[in-house]
Design a protein around this motif. Structure first.
Motif, PDB file in Angstrom:
ATOM      1  N   ARG A   1       0.847  -1.188   0.000  1.00 39.30           N
ATOM      2  CA  ARG A   1       0.000   0.000   0.000  1.00 39.30           C
ATOM      3  C   ARG A   1       0.881   1.236   0.000  1.00 39.30           C
ATOM      4  O   ARG A   1       1.898   1.282   0.681  1.00 39.30           O
ATOM      5  N   HIS A   2       0.491   2.238  -0.779  1.00 40.06           N
ATOM      6  CA  HIS A   2       1.210   3.507  -0.806  1.00 40.06           C
ATOM      7  C   HIS A   2       1.023   4.184   0.540  1.00 40.06           C
ATOM      8  O   HIS A   2      -0.082   4.236   1.080  1.00 40.06           O
ATOM      9  N   LEU A   3       2.086   4.691   1.116  1.00 41.02           N
ATOM     10  CA  LEU A   3       2.037   5.220   2.478  1.00 41.02           C
ATOM     11  C   LEU A   3       1.213   6.496   2.576  1.00 41.02           C
ATOM     12  O   LEU A   3       0.502   6.714   3.545  1.00 41.02           O
ATOM     13  N   TYR A   4       1.267   7.368   1.570  1.00 41.94           N
ATOM     14  CA  TYR A   4       0.589   8.653   1.657  1.00 41.94           C
ATOM     15  C   TYR A   4      -0.841   8.613   1.119  1.00 41.94           C
ATOM     16  O   TYR A   4      -1.718   9.287   1.628  1.00 41.94           O
ATOM     17  N   THR A   5      -1.091   7.829   0.097  1.00 40.20           N
ATOM     18  CA  THR A   5      -2.434   7.802  -0.493  1.00 40.20           C
ATOM     19  C   THR A   5      -3.273   6.640   0.012  1.00 40.20           C
ATOM     20  O   THR A   5      -4.482   6.624  -0.200  1.00 40.20           O
ATOM     21  N   ASN A   6      -2.657   5.633   0.638  1.00 40.55           N
ATOM     22  CA  ASN A   6      -3.326   4.414   1.102  1.00 40.55           C
ATOM     23  C   ASN A   6      -3.975   3.622  -0.025  1.00 40.55           C
ATOM     24  O   ASN A   6      -4.899   2.860   0.205  1.00 40.55           O
ATOM     25  N   LYS A   7      -3.500   3.797  -1.241  1.00 41.94           N
ATOM     26  CA  LYS A   7      -3.979   2.990  -2.364  1.00 41.94           C
ATOM     27  C   LYS A   7      -3.169   1.713  -2.423  1.00 41.94           C
ATOM     28  O   LYS A   7      -1.956   1.725  -2.246  1.00 41.94           O
ATOM     29  N   TYR A   8      -3.853   0.615  -2.695  1.00 42.72           N
ATOM     30  CA  TYR A   8      -3.178  -0.666  -2.795  1.00 42.72           C
ATOM     31  C   TYR A   8      -2.495  -0.773  -4.153  1.00 42.72           C
ATOM     32  O   TYR A   8      -3.063  -0.390  -5.171  1.00 42.72           O
ATOM     33  N   LEU A   9      -1.276  -1.280  -4.142  1.00 42.71           N
ATOM     34  CA  LEU A   9      -0.503  -1.428  -5.371  1.00 42.71           C
ATOM     35  C   LEU A   9      -0.439  -2.913  -5.702  1.00 42.71           C
ATOM     36  O   LEU A   9      -0.013  -3.719  -4.888  1.00 42.71           O
ATOM     37  N   GLY A  10      -0.839  -3.255  -6.900  1.00 45.68           N
ATOM     38  CA  GLY A  10      -0.821  -4.651  -7.313  1.00 45.68           C
ATOM     39  C   GLY A  10       0.459  -4.996  -8.043  1.00 45.68           C
ATOM     40  O   GLY A  10       1.367  -4.175  -8.211  1.00 45.68           O
ATOM     41  N   GLU A  11       0.516  -6.233  -8.498  1.00 45.68           N
ATOM     42  CA  GLU A  11       1.695  -6.684  -9.239  1.00 45.68           C
ATOM     43  C   GLU A  11       1.891  -5.873 -10.508  1.00 45.68           C
ATOM     44  O   GLU A  11       3.009  -5.698 -10.966  1.00 45.68           O
ATOM     45  N   TRP A  12       0.796  -5.397 -11.092  1.00 43.76           N
ATOM     46  CA  TRP A  12       0.890  -4.604 -12.312  1.00 43.76           C
ATOM     47  C   TRP A  12       1.777  -3.377 -12.098  1.00 43.76           C
ATOM     48  O   TRP A  12       2.498  -2.970 -12.992  1.00 43.76           O
ATOM     49  N   TYR A  13       1.711  -2.767 -10.913  1.00 45.41           N
ATOM     50  CA  TYR A  13       2.502  -1.569 -10.632  1.00 45.41           C
ATOM     51  C   TYR A  13       3.991  -1.877 -10.708  1.00 45.41           C
ATOM     52  O   TYR A  13       4.774  -1.139 -11.284  1.00 45.41           O
ATOM     53  N   PHE A  14       4.390  -3.006 -10.130  1.00 41.52           N
ATOM     54  CA  PHE A  14       5.803  -3.356 -10.105  1.00 41.52           C
ATOM     55  C   PHE A  14       6.267  -3.898 -11.445  1.00 41.52           C
ATOM     56  O   PHE A  14       7.414  -3.729 -11.814  1.00 41.52           O
TER      57      PHE A  14
END
Length: 186
Positions: A160-173
């Protein structure tokens, strides 16, 4: 024989002879079919959303918020600090929560949210709260590239992004680090 003539004959047969002979039903039957299909599609979407909410319930109950500050020396910002406050409002523990910084080469672990000197898995139990300080050598806190990695009580790993609290999936990486396999050392 002319090809255009054959195509025209087939076209005329399709629209003039065959198409009008099909019993298409009446308007209420068509409306009923569309409404039934739409309600089934809507039911599947609602069930899928409920399952997603249920799956994320433990992760959503783990609250974190960062507070950034900078140190001044002779009126110039020298280095920055980010305090990460956390609270587990869920019914299950959070396992191995840590803050990572995304760099151009690869993500690097900055700090664990819980320090455990005995070497067991670091857990944040229900109702636990605390804070961790991260120091950076640059004048501004790196808001855009800090992420939180943890496992919920079911053992599901979350990023999860620390500032926005949006979950980051494998697609992001895969997008930002296409040739690297992400291994989080929780």
């Amino acid at each position: 024989m002319d090809v255009r003539g054959l195509i025209a004959d087939d076209w005329n047969w399709f629209w003039g002879t065959w198409w009008p002979t099909i019993d298409w039903g009446n308007a209420p039957a068509w409306v009923g079919a569309f409404l039934t299909s739409g309600s089934l599609f809507l039911a599947v979407l609602i069930l899928r959303g409920d399952r997603k909410k249920d799956r994320r319930s433990d992760a959503d109950a783990f609250f974190t918020y960062p507070v950034g500050s900078s140190t001044l020396k002779n009126g110039v910002k020298v280095h920055s600090t980010v305090e990460v406050h956390h609270y587990n409002a869920g019914d299950r523990p959070i396992i191995g929560a840590s803050v990572w910084q995304l760099t151009s080469k690869r993500p690097t672990k900055k700090a664990s949210l819980v320090f455990n000197p005995r070497g067991f898995e670091e857990m944040i139990y229900p109702g636990d709260k605390g804070e961790t300080s991260l120091n950076f050598r640059r004048p501004e806190p790196p808001e855009a590239d800090l992420i939180l990695v943890f496992k919920d009580g079911r053992g599901v790993e979350w990023v999860r992004h620390l500032y926005t609290n949006k979950y980051l999936g494998e697609w992001y990486f895969r997008l930002h680090y296409p040739f690297k396999k992400m291994h989080w050392e929780l």
